[in-house]
Design a protein around this motif. Structure first.
Motif, PDB file in Angstrom:
ATOM      1  N   PRO A 164     -30.052 -29.616 -38.242  1.00  0.00           N
ATOM      2  CA  PRO A 164     -30.186 -28.965 -38.622  1.00  0.00           C
ATOM      3  C   PRO A 164     -28.608 -28.311 -40.189  1.00  0.00           C
ATOM      4  O   PRO A 164     -27.298 -28.094 -39.516  1.00  0.00           O
ATOM      5  N   PHE A 165     -29.340 -28.115 -40.749  1.00  0.00           N
ATOM      6  CA  PHE A 165     -28.559 -28.005 -41.975  1.00  0.00           C
ATOM      7  C   PHE A 165     -28.040 -26.141 -42.007  1.00  0.00           C
ATOM      8  O   PHE A 165     -28.262 -25.566 -40.982  1.00  0.00           O
ATOM      9  N   ALA A 166     -26.602 -26.313 -42.381  1.00  0.00           N
ATOM     10  CA  ALA A 166     -26.167 -25.266 -42.400  1.00  0.00           C
ATOM     11  C   ALA A 166     -25.565 -25.021 -43.711  1.00  0.00           C
ATOM     12  O   ALA A 166     -25.095 -26.142 -44.735  1.00  0.00           O
ATOM     13  N   ALA A 167     -25.629 -24.074 -44.300  1.00  0.00           N
ATOM     14  CA  ALA A 167     -24.333 -23.674 -45.392  1.00  0.00           C
ATOM     15  C   ALA A 167     -23.656 -22.126 -45.646  1.00  0.00           C
ATOM     16  O   ALA A 167     -23.866 -21.679 -44.596  1.00  0.00           O
ATOM     17  N   MET A 168     -22.747 -22.207 -46.176  1.00  0.00           N
ATOM     18  CA  MET A 168     -21.508 -21.261 -46.571  1.00  0.00           C
ATOM     19  C   MET A 168     -21.441 -20.405 -48.320  1.00  0.00           C
ATOM     20  O   MET A 168     -22.589 -21.172 -48.390  1.00  0.00           O
ATOM     21  N   SER A 169     -21.710 -19.038 -48.050  1.00  0.00           N
ATOM     22  CA  SER A 169     -21.820 -18.559 -49.361  1.00  0.00           C
ATOM     23  C   SER A 169     -20.847 -18.903 -50.531  1.00  0.00           C
ATOM     24  O   SER A 169     -21.081 -19.110 -51.443  1.00  0.00           O
ATOM     25  N   ASP A 170     -19.796 -19.486 -49.866  1.00  0.00           N
ATOM     26  CA  ASP A 170     -18.545 -19.624 -50.370  1.00  0.00           C
ATOM     27  C   ASP A 170     -17.302 -20.453 -49.846  1.00  0.00           C
ATOM     28  O   ASP A 170     -17.990 -20.956 -48.859  1.00  0.00           O
ATOM     29  N   ASP A 171     -16.013 -20.578 -50.387  1.00  0.00           N
ATOM     30  CA  ASP A 171     -15.394 -21.702 -49.340  1.00  0.00           C
ATOM     31  C   ASP A 171     -14.053 -20.925 -48.817  1.00  0.00           C
ATOM     32  O   ASP A 171     -12.955 -21.295 -48.438  1.00  0.00           O
ATOM     33  N   SER A 172     -14.364 -19.660 -48.608  1.00  0.00           N
ATOM     34  CA  SER A 172     -13.965 -18.404 -47.904  1.00  0.00           C
ATOM     35  C   SER A 172     -13.188 -19.337 -46.489  1.00  0.00           C
ATOM     36  O   SER A 172     -14.329 -19.324 -46.025  1.00  0.00           O
TER      37      SER A 172
END
Length: 235
Positions: free
Chosen positions: A45-53
């Motif tokens: 289920p893991f996801a991620a973002m490059s930054d908090d934009s």
């Protein structure tokens, strides 16, 4: 006493382990766009973002429409940008700082797709963390059997440049106290170090027994991260 001496680049990668894995060792599995990526839903289920934009959160929301997503961040997210937090927990990240010889003599077997039902049954019983029908595709999974029964298992999950995560460490309640977890973990550690990589892992921050075991096996606490399961607010 061993110390944890990591470069700034490695510290930054470990602070965002999911993004680092999906842009390096597991980039071939990544789904998503420029600012947000996830593993296929049947794998993890893991996801991620490059930054908090805002752009990154918008892309993450699109990924969450397909299925719930779990993010691992240095701090609890303050603004979920329209998503709902289904679950949140503090997890401790530990990195191996010592090379430990394999422990025990129980016979270890490689696990593959034929073992999926037994792996799912054991992880459902012991709840070591997310484990799905295709999670075993992330790396090497090994187990110890008693006859045809899977008594214990562990494996490799996220792969970053220079690091591999040990995960799904679980022992059936009927077989605890026999050193099976140590046997499996040290075997994985030896294999990971043999590739020139460093083992690391995550554990719920209040799981003191597991933390003590990992410390005995040469792991050192590095930081605390936030694990959050997200879903669209309209689901």
């Amino acid at each position: 006493m061993p110390t944890l001496d990591l470069s700034a680049e490695h510290r930054a990668a470990l602070d965002r382990p999911v993004w680092s894995a999906l842009t390096s060792g597991h980039r071939a599995l990544a789904e998503g766009a420029a600012h947000a990526r996830r593993y296929p839903a049947a794998i993890a289920p893991f996801a991620a973002m490059s930054d908090d934009s805002d752009a990154a959160w918008s892309e993450l929301a699109d990924l969450a429409k397909k299925d719930v997503v779990a993010i691992v961040t240095p701090a609890p997210p303050v603004d979920l940008h329209g998503l709902d937090a289904r679950f949140s927990a503090s997890v401790r990240q530990m990195v191996a700082v010592e090379a430990v010889d394999p422990v025990g003599d129980a016979v270890i077997e490689m696990l593959d797709q034929r073992d999926i039902p037994a792996m799912l049954e054991l992880t459902a019983l012991t709840k070591p963390g997310p484990f799905l029908a295709r999670t075993h595709e992330l790396g090497r999974y090994i187990g110890i059997r008693d006859g045809q029964r899977l008594a214990a298992m562990a494996g490799e999950r996220m792969r970053l440049d220079g690091f591999t995560e040990i995960s799904a460490v679980c022992v059936h309640p009927d077989y605890r106290g026999r050193g099976y977890a140590q046997r499996l973990i040290t075997d994985l550690m030896t294999a990971i170090r043999g590739r020139g990589e460093t083992p690391f892992l995550h554990v719920i921050d209040d799981n003191h027994a597991a933390i003590a075991l990992y410390e005995r096996l040469g792991f050192m606490s590095r930081t605390t991260l936030c694990f959050t399961v997200l879903r669209p607010s309209d689901r």
